[in-house]
Design a protein around this motif. Structure first.
Motif, PDB file in Angstrom:
ATOM      1  N   GLU A  31       0.659  -1.354  -0.035  1.00  0.00           N
ATOM      2  CA  GLU A  31       0.226   0.153   0.095  1.00  0.00           C
ATOM      3  C   GLU A  31       0.851   1.391  -0.110  1.00  0.00           C
ATOM      4  N   GLU A  32       1.907   1.345   0.987  1.00  0.00           N
ATOM      5  CA  GLU A  32       2.607   2.793   0.888  1.00  0.00           C
ATOM      6  C   GLU A  32       3.589   2.298  -0.427  1.00  0.00           C
ATOM      7  N   LEU A  33       4.110   1.396  -0.942  1.00  0.00           N
ATOM      8  CA  LEU A  33       4.718   1.577  -2.113  1.00  0.00           C
ATOM      9  C   LEU A  33       3.511   2.298  -3.070  1.00  0.00           C
ATOM     10  N   SER A  38       2.588   6.703  -7.147  1.00  0.00           N
ATOM     11  CA  SER A  38       1.162   7.085  -7.569  1.00  0.00           C
ATOM     12  C   SER A  38       1.346   8.601  -6.827  1.00  0.00           C
ATOM     13  N   ARG A  39       2.622   9.267  -6.192  1.00  0.00           N
ATOM     14  CA  ARG A  39       2.950  10.698  -6.656  1.00  0.00           C
ATOM     15  C   ARG A  39       4.209  11.199  -7.005  1.00  0.00           C
ATOM     16  N   ALA A  40       4.009   9.934  -7.737  1.00  0.00           N
ATOM     17  CA  ALA A  40       6.115  10.288  -8.399  1.00  0.00           C
ATOM     18  C   ALA A  40       4.828  10.573  -9.469  1.00  0.00           C
ATOM     19  N   ARG A  41       4.136   9.424 -10.440  1.00  0.00           N
ATOM     20  CA  ARG A  41       3.323   9.111 -10.973  1.00  0.00           C
ATOM     21  C   ARG A  41       2.423  11.210 -11.604  1.00  0.00           C
ATOM     22  N   ILE A  42       2.480  11.781 -10.387  1.00  0.00           N
ATOM     23  CA  ILE A  42       1.480  12.830 -10.705  1.00  0.00           C
ATOM     24  C   ILE A  42       2.560  13.872 -10.872  1.00  0.00           C
ATOM     25  N   ALA A  43       3.924  13.618 -10.594  1.00  0.00           N
ATOM     26  CA  ALA A  43       5.005  14.477 -10.577  1.00  0.00           C
ATOM     27  C   ALA A  43       5.449  14.347 -11.824  1.00  0.00           C
ATOM     28  N   LYS A  44       4.706  13.940 -12.605  1.00  0.00           N
ATOM     29  CA  LYS A  44       4.922  13.394 -14.227  1.00  0.00           C
ATOM     30  C   LYS A  44       6.374  12.329 -13.792  1.00  0.00           C
ATOM     31  N   HIS A  90      12.567   7.300 -13.799  1.00  0.00           N
ATOM     32  CA  HIS A  90      13.463   8.842 -12.955  1.00  0.00           C
ATOM     33  C   HIS A  90      12.827   7.859 -11.781  1.00  0.00           C
ATOM     34  N   VAL A  91      11.773   6.752 -11.654  1.00  0.00           N
ATOM     35  CA  VAL A  91      11.374   6.467 -10.495  1.00  0.00           C
ATOM     36  C   VAL A  91      11.954   4.846 -10.839  1.00  0.00           C
TER      37      VAL A  91
END
Length: 192
Positions: A31-33, A38-44, A90-91
């Motif tokens: 869940e944390e991963l 998901s946050r990295a994807r939001i940051a494009k 990037h991630v």
């Protein structure tokens, strides 16, 4: 997109990083991963996720948390395969890292040295309470380690251990709530 590429270029000049998310079964590691990726994807940012091909509990091309959140992943046979498939990411996310071979720490280091943010999730201990697979070595080289705790199903305290409910001594036994339950130190050692 130019702004994000510039930010990534500057971050790459300073090197990447290795983050570890560990804990017992049912502690929320996946869940944390998924949340971090998901946050990295939001940051494009370009995100790639890898899981061991041997772990087919939830399907072959996704990692799924116990809360049914999921994200697409690429199953691989070995840690070395991640290097081949992670070309312009990037991630990088790695789930169920305890099931990977002993080459995973080196792969994580190589990726971080290329300026990539590597996020690794996995069990830190096996059902006998011993360090599990490559996790201890990855934890030693990581910039950050987040140890999550589940809730002990016996007493309600914080659970560190994955207690195996079925009589099987194999180090790896894929299973869910029918095979394992989270327990605190006292309840784990009581073996009742």
């Amino acid at each position: 997109m130019v702004y994000h590429e510039e930010v990534f270029r500057r971050k790459s000049e300073f090197g990447g990083s290795i983050e570890v998310i560990c804990g017992s079964m049912f502690s929320g590691k996946t869940e944390e991963l998924i949340r971090r990726l998901s946050r990295a994807r939001i940051a494009k940012l370009k995100v790639e996720i890898f899981s061991p091909k041997a772990d087919t509990r939830y399907g072959e091309e996704a990692i799924i948390s116990h809360n049914a959140n999921k994200i697409t992943s690429t199953p691989v046979d070995s840690a070395a395969a991640i290097l081949l498939l992670a070309s312009d990411a990037h991630v990088i996310g790695v789930d169920e890292a305890q099931f990977f071979d002993e080459g995973l720490p080196e792969v994580c280091t190589l990726l971080a040295n290329r300026g990539i943010r590597v996020i690794v999730a996995g069990l830190d201990m096996d059902f006998k309470g011993r360090p599990f697979g490559p996790m201890p070595a990855i934890m030693a080289i990581a910039e950050s380690v987040t140890k999550l705790q589940a809730v002990c199903v016996r007493c309600g305290n914080s659970a560190l251990y994955s207690y195996r409910l079925v009589p099987d001594e194999a180090k790896i036994l894929l299973g869910e709530k029918e095979s394992y339950e989270p327990r605190c130190r006292v309840c784990y050692n009581s073996k009742a």
